[in-house]
Design an enzyme around this catalytic site. Structure first.
Site, PDB file in Angstrom:
ATOM      1  N   THR A 131       0.822  -1.207   0.000  1.00 56.09           N
ATOM      2  CA  THR A 131       0.000   0.000   0.000  1.00 56.09           C
ATOM      3  C   THR A 131       0.858   1.260   0.000  1.00 56.09           C
ATOM      4  O   THR A 131       2.005   1.235   0.473  1.00 56.09           O
ATOM      5  CB  THR A 131      -0.902  -0.001   1.255  1.00 56.09           C
ATOM      6  OG1 THR A 131      -1.467   1.293   1.441  1.00 56.09           O
ATOM      7  CG2 THR A 131      -0.109  -0.328   2.526  1.00 56.09           C
ATOM      8  N   ASP A 132       0.286   2.359  -0.474  1.00 59.54           N
ATOM      9  CA  ASP A 132       1.008   3.639  -0.410  1.00 59.54           C
ATOM     10  C   ASP A 132       1.111   4.164   1.028  1.00 59.54           C
ATOM     11  O   ASP A 132       1.877   5.083   1.303  1.00 59.54           O
ATOM     12  CB  ASP A 132       0.339   4.693  -1.317  1.00 59.54           C
ATOM     13  CG  ASP A 132      -1.106   5.007  -0.947  1.00 59.54           C
ATOM     14  OD1 ASP A 132      -1.657   4.357  -0.023  1.00 59.54           O
ATOM     15  OD2 ASP A 132      -1.696   5.908  -1.588  1.00 59.54           O
ATOM     16  N   GLU A 133       0.328   3.566   1.943  1.00 58.18           N
ATOM     17  CA  GLU A 133       0.307   4.089   3.319  1.00 58.18           C
ATOM     18  C   GLU A 133       1.643   3.898   4.040  1.00 58.18           C
ATOM     19  O   GLU A 133       1.906   4.556   5.040  1.00 58.18           O
ATOM     20  CB  GLU A 133      -0.858   3.467   4.100  1.00 58.18           C
ATOM     21  CG  GLU A 133      -2.173   3.723   3.388  1.00 58.18           C
ATOM     22  CD  GLU A 133      -3.422   3.358   4.173  1.00 58.18           C
ATOM     23  OE1 GLU A 133      -3.377   3.336   5.406  1.00 58.18           O
ATOM     24  OE2 GLU A 133      -4.449   3.090   3.523  1.00 58.18           O
ATOM     25  N   TYR A 156      -1.668  -0.525  10.955  1.00 60.69           N
ATOM     26  CA  TYR A 156      -1.822  -1.185   9.648  1.00 60.69           C
ATOM     27  C   TYR A 156      -0.614  -0.896   8.750  1.00 60.69           C
ATOM     28  O   TYR A 156       0.036  -1.814   8.239  1.00 60.69           O
ATOM     29  CB  TYR A 156      -3.115  -0.719   8.960  1.00 60.69           C
ATOM     30  CG  TYR A 156      -3.165  -1.048   7.477  1.00 60.69           C
ATOM     31  CD1 TYR A 156      -3.150  -2.360   7.036  1.00 60.69           C
ATOM     32  CD2 TYR A 156      -3.219  -0.029   6.512  1.00 60.69           C
ATOM     33  CE1 TYR A 156      -3.181  -2.666   5.673  1.00 60.69           C
ATOM     34  CE2 TYR A 156      -3.253  -0.324   5.153  1.00 60.69           C
ATOM     35  CZ  TYR A 156      -3.235  -1.639   4.738  1.00 60.69           C
ATOM     36  OH  TYR A 156      -3.263  -1.946   3.398  1.00 60.69           O
ATOM     37  N   LYS A 160       2.343  -3.378   7.227  1.00 59.84           N
ATOM     38  CA  LYS A 160       2.607  -3.553   5.790  1.00 59.84           C
ATOM     39  C   LYS A 160       4.047  -3.150   5.465  1.00 59.84           C
ATOM     40  O   LYS A 160       4.721  -3.808   4.668  1.00 59.84           O
ATOM     41  CB  LYS A 160       1.621  -2.721   4.954  1.00 59.84           C
ATOM     42  CG  LYS A 160       0.188  -3.209   4.965  1.00 59.84           C
ATOM     43  CD  LYS A 160      -0.004  -4.594   4.376  1.00 59.84           C
ATOM     44  CE  LYS A 160       0.202  -4.645   2.875  1.00 59.84           C
ATOM     45  NZ  LYS A 160      -0.145  -5.995   2.335  1.00 59.84           N
TER      46      LYS A 160
HETATM   47  P1  NAD Z   1      -9.479  -7.398   2.251  1.00 62.14           P
HETATM   48  O1  NAD Z   1      -9.451  -7.118   3.715  1.00 62.14           O
HETATM   49  O2  NAD Z   1     -10.716  -7.118   1.476  1.00 62.14           O
HETATM   50  O3  NAD Z   1      -9.110  -8.922   1.979  1.00 62.14           O
HETATM   51  C1  NAD Z   1      -8.058  -9.567   2.622  1.00 62.14           C
HETATM   52  C2  NAD Z   1      -8.214 -11.069   2.438  1.00 62.14           C
HETATM   53  O4  NAD Z   1      -7.117 -11.710   3.111  1.00 62.14           O
HETATM   54  C3  NAD Z   1      -9.500 -11.626   3.041  1.00 62.14           C
HETATM   55  O5  NAD Z   1     -10.114 -12.503   2.126  1.00 62.14           O
HETATM   56  C4  NAD Z   1      -9.025 -12.375   4.289  1.00 62.14           C
HETATM   57  O6  NAD Z   1      -9.829 -13.490   4.603  1.00 62.14           O
HETATM   58  C5  NAD Z   1      -7.614 -12.793   3.883  1.00 62.14           C
HETATM   59  N1  NAD Z   1      -6.725 -12.977   5.044  1.00 62.14           N
HETATM   60  C6  NAD Z   1      -6.461 -12.066   6.025  1.00 62.14           C
HETATM   61  N2  NAD Z   1      -5.621 -12.615   6.929  1.00 62.14           N
HETATM   62  C7  NAD Z   1      -5.345 -13.881   6.511  1.00 62.14           C
HETATM   63  C8  NAD Z   1      -4.537 -14.932   7.004  1.00 62.14           C
HETATM   64  N3  NAD Z   1      -3.858 -14.801   8.154  1.00 62.14           N
HETATM   65  N4  NAD Z   1      -4.469 -16.087   6.315  1.00 62.14           N
HETATM   66  C9  NAD Z   1      -5.155 -16.245   5.153  1.00 62.14           C
HETATM   67  N5  NAD Z   1      -5.942 -15.272   4.633  1.00 62.14           N
HETATM   68  C10 NAD Z   1      -6.037 -14.114   5.303  1.00 62.14           C
HETATM   69  O7  NAD Z   1      -8.234  -6.594   1.656  1.00 62.14           O
HETATM   70  P2  NAD Z   1      -8.066  -5.858   0.255  1.00 62.14           P
HETATM   71  O8  NAD Z   1      -8.585  -4.482   0.370  1.00 62.14           O
HETATM   72  O9  NAD Z   1      -8.548  -6.736  -0.831  1.00 62.14           O
HETATM   73  O10 NAD Z   1      -6.469  -5.748   0.192  1.00 62.14           O
HETATM   74  C11 NAD Z   1      -5.696  -6.802  -0.379  1.00 62.14           C
HETATM   75  C12 NAD Z   1      -4.229  -6.419  -0.311  1.00 62.14           C
HETATM   76  O11 NAD Z   1      -3.999  -5.204  -1.014  1.00 62.14           O
HETATM   77  C13 NAD Z   1      -3.726  -6.186   1.116  1.00 62.14           C
HETATM   78  O12 NAD Z   1      -2.427  -6.708   1.216  1.00 62.14           O
HETATM   79  C14 NAD Z   1      -3.716  -4.666   1.258  1.00 62.14           C
HETATM   80  O13 NAD Z   1      -2.735  -4.249   2.176  1.00 62.14           O
HETATM   81  C15 NAD Z   1      -3.383  -4.251  -0.159  1.00 62.14           C
HETATM   82  N6  NAD Z   1      -3.891  -2.921  -0.574  1.00 62.14           N
HETATM   83  C16 NAD Z   1      -5.211  -2.600  -0.400  1.00 62.14           C
HETATM   84  C17 NAD Z   1      -5.665  -1.348  -0.824  1.00 62.14           C
HETATM   85  C18 NAD Z   1      -7.130  -0.967  -0.686  1.00 62.14           C
HETATM   86  O14 NAD Z   1      -7.480   0.192  -0.977  1.00 62.14           O
HETATM   87  N7  NAD Z   1      -8.024  -1.859  -0.301  1.00 62.14           N
HETATM   88  C19 NAD Z   1      -4.788  -0.441  -1.407  1.00 62.14           C
HETATM   89  C20 NAD Z   1      -3.444  -0.810  -1.561  1.00 62.14           C
HETATM   90  C21 NAD Z   1      -3.008  -2.056  -1.158  1.00 62.14           C
HETATM   91  P1  TYD Z   2     -10.641   4.119   4.417  1.00 64.08           P
HETATM   92  O1  TYD Z   2     -11.615   3.686   3.359  1.00 64.08           O
HETATM   93  O2  TYD Z   2     -10.695   3.496   5.763  1.00 64.08           O
HETATM   94  O3  TYD Z   2      -9.190   3.977   3.768  1.00 64.08           O
HETATM   95  P2  TYD Z   2      -7.736   4.465   4.329  1.00 64.08           P
HETATM   96  O4  TYD Z   2      -7.871   4.903   5.730  1.00 64.08           O
HETATM   97  O5  TYD Z   2      -6.944   3.208   4.214  1.00 64.08           O
HETATM   98  O6  TYD Z   2      -7.308   5.540   3.402  1.00 64.08           O
HETATM   99  O7  TYD Z   2     -10.804   5.692   4.621  1.00 64.08           O
HETATM  100  C1  TYD Z   2     -10.672   6.599   3.542  1.00 64.08           C
HETATM  101  C2  TYD Z   2     -10.751   8.003   4.109  1.00 64.08           C
HETATM  102  O8  TYD Z   2     -12.081   8.210   4.639  1.00 64.08           O
HETATM  103  C3  TYD Z   2      -9.794   8.224   5.285  1.00 64.08           C
HETATM  104  O9  TYD Z   2      -9.297   9.552   5.225  1.00 64.08           O
HETATM  105  C4  TYD Z   2     -10.689   8.058   6.512  1.00 64.08           C
HETATM  106  C5  TYD Z   2     -12.049   8.537   6.033  1.00 64.08           C
HETATM  107  N1  TYD Z   2     -13.203   7.872   6.691  1.00 64.08           N
HETATM  108  C6  TYD Z   2     -14.207   8.634   7.278  1.00 64.08           C
HETATM  109  O10 TYD Z   2     -14.163   9.890   7.262  1.00 64.08           O
HETATM  110  N2  TYD Z   2     -15.254   7.980   7.875  1.00 64.08           N
HETATM  111  C7  TYD Z   2     -15.336   6.627   7.921  1.00 64.08           C
HETATM  112  O11 TYD Z   2     -16.313   6.086   8.516  1.00 64.08           O
HETATM  113  C8  TYD Z   2     -14.309   5.853   7.291  1.00 64.08           C
HETATM  114  C9  TYD Z   2     -14.355   4.362   7.313  1.00 64.08           C
HETATM  115  C10 TYD Z   2     -13.267   6.528   6.680  1.00 64.08           C
END
Ligand code: NAD
Ligand code: TYD
Length: 350
Positions: A131-133, A156, A160
């Site tokens: 992630t970019d975070e 988080y 990561k």
């Molecule tokens: P998500 O939470 O929707 O899905 C995560 C999946 O991983 C779930 O199906 C969960 O059951 C599985 N999982 C978690 N812990 C596990 C374990 N110990 N063993 C086996 N399976 C496990 O997450 P997402 O949003 O789809 O993100 C997927 C990846 O992409 C993550 O690594 C996240 O850090 C990265 N990512 C997400 C975003 C975003 O905006 N969602 C952006 C950048 C990077």
């Molecule tokens: P989120 O979807 O949790 O992603 P991330 O924190 O990983 O960027 O949140 C996106 C933005 O929205 C973040 O600045 C937090 C804000 N946010 C709210 O204002 N209210 C909410 O209930 C949630 C879940 C997020």
């Protein structure tokens, strides 16, 4: 013909990656390893679950015997590692879950790949999705590049960042053929309604308050999930070993502006009087350590691999809102039981 392990394939981004690869590579075997946490849902994959080139295995990444045995059984040459605990608010409440899955889980997977491949890395690839975070929080100006120093500020992002460091350590120390990418905020179908967009869509549907953290001035760079999946497919095939690629939408939105846009779209879709949904906006206590701004420079992946987003934000948002409105059964299913408990703790006791 590859034997591909995808971890976290039942989650939001993982399910889009599984679908893309199962459809695109019928000659390859695609194994989805996921322990189905609250965020993992096999309903995300019903359309491809019976394909001959797809297998689902339920297990925890941290189970070393199970993961080693899986590598032996399938002789994987490619790993696409997405499984992780992924929600910042949950990491603030329960940081150890993030250390467990994101740090220990990643190291266990690295060990299994190293052990199974036994220094014979010809045709092998370990792709870690991040992630970019990990780069921390930007001020008003500037973009994250691949060389921006790590500065994670939530449990988080710290977990990561730690996993990214372990992946690079396995490359430098053991020559494991790794590639990494760091992506901005994704949105789209199948995202668990704890993240901003699906949570607010669900709340608007049920006329519940829209909890905006702080003043709503934080900025995120939004990318449609299917464009992320396409980037992952490109990087796993053509990304250079040892390299990192930043992926983003060049699509920055201040939370409050995005929320107002969503409210307008929802009013139109639901046939409500303009302004109805915006009345639900409620400013609540800010998230602890809330990063102000994320924004990605995706120039490298564009220059080297020719990737760029394929849908505009307007198109992506429309597809997303339509998906949640059409798939109300999916929403209902994932928001029962445990979800209500989480919701009460996160918002009603805030
Ligand atoms: P998500 O939470 O929707 O899905 C995560 C999946 O991983 C779930 O199906 C969960 O059951 C599985 N999982 C978690 N812990 C596990 C374990 N110990 N063993 C086996 N399976 C496990 O997450 P997402 O949003 O789809 O993100 C997927 C990846 O992409 C993550 O690594 C996240 O850090 C990265 N990512 C997400 C975003 C975003 O905006 N969602 C952006 C950048 C990077
Ligand atoms: P989120 O979807 O949790 O992603 P991330 O924190 O990983 O960027 O949140 C996106 C933005 O929205 C973040 O600045 C937090 C804000 N946010 C709210 O204002 N209210 C909410 O209930 C949630 C879940 C997020």
């Amino acid at each position: 013909m590859k034997n591909i392990l995808i971890t976290g394939g039942a989650g939001f981004i993982g399910s889009h990656v599984v679908r893309l690869l199962v459809n695109k590579y019928p000659g390859s075997t695609i194994v989805n390893l996921d322990n189905l946490t609250y965020a993992g849902n096999l309903l995300n994959l019903t359309d491809i679950e019976n394909r001959p080139n797809y297998r689902f295995v339920k297990n925890d990444l941290v189970d070393d015997e199970g993961v080693f045995a899986l590598f032996k059984e399938f002789s994987f040459d490619t790993v696409i590692h997405l499984a992780a605990e992924s929600h910042v608010d949950r990491s603030i409440a329960n940081p150890m879950d993030f250390v467990h899955s994101n740090v220990l889980g990643t190291v266990n997977l690295l060990n299994a790949a190293k052990f199974t491949w036994k220094d014979n890395y010809e045709g092998k690839r370990f792709y870690h999705i991040s992630t970019d975070e990990v780069y921390g929080s930007l001020g008003d100006k500037g973009l994250f590049t691949e060389t921006t120093p790590y500065d994670p500020r939530s449990p988080y992002s710290a977990s990561k960042a730690s996993s990214d460091h372990f992946v690079r350590a396995w490359y430098h120390t053991y020559k494991l053929p790794v590639v990494l990418s760091n992506c901005s905020n994704n949105y789209g179908p199948n995202q668990f309604p704890e993240k901003l967009l699906p949570l607010f869509i669900n709340n608007i549907l049920h006329k519940k308050p829209l909890p905006v953290y702080g003043k709503g001035e934080n900025v995120r760079d939004w990318l449609f999930v299917k464009d992320h999946a396409e980037a992952i497919d490109l990087i796993v095939g053509k990304g250079r070993i040892g390299e990192t690629y930043n992926i983003g939408g060049h699509n920055e939105w201040k939370n409050i502006d995005l929320i107002r846009l969503l409210c307008n779209i929802m009013d139109k879709k639901l046939g409500r009087t303009p302004g109805t949904s915006a009345e639900l906006i409620t400013y609540v206590k800010d998230r602890a350590g809330h990063d102000l701004r994320y924004a990605i420079d995706a120039g490298k992946v564009q220059r080297e691999l020719g990737w760029k987003p394929s849908v505009t934000f307007e198109e992506g948002l429309e597809i997303t809102v339509d998906w949640y409105l059409t798939n109300d059964q999916w929403l209902q299913q994932v928001t029962s039981g445990d979800y209500m408990q989480y919701y009460r703790k996160q918002y009603e006791e805030r």
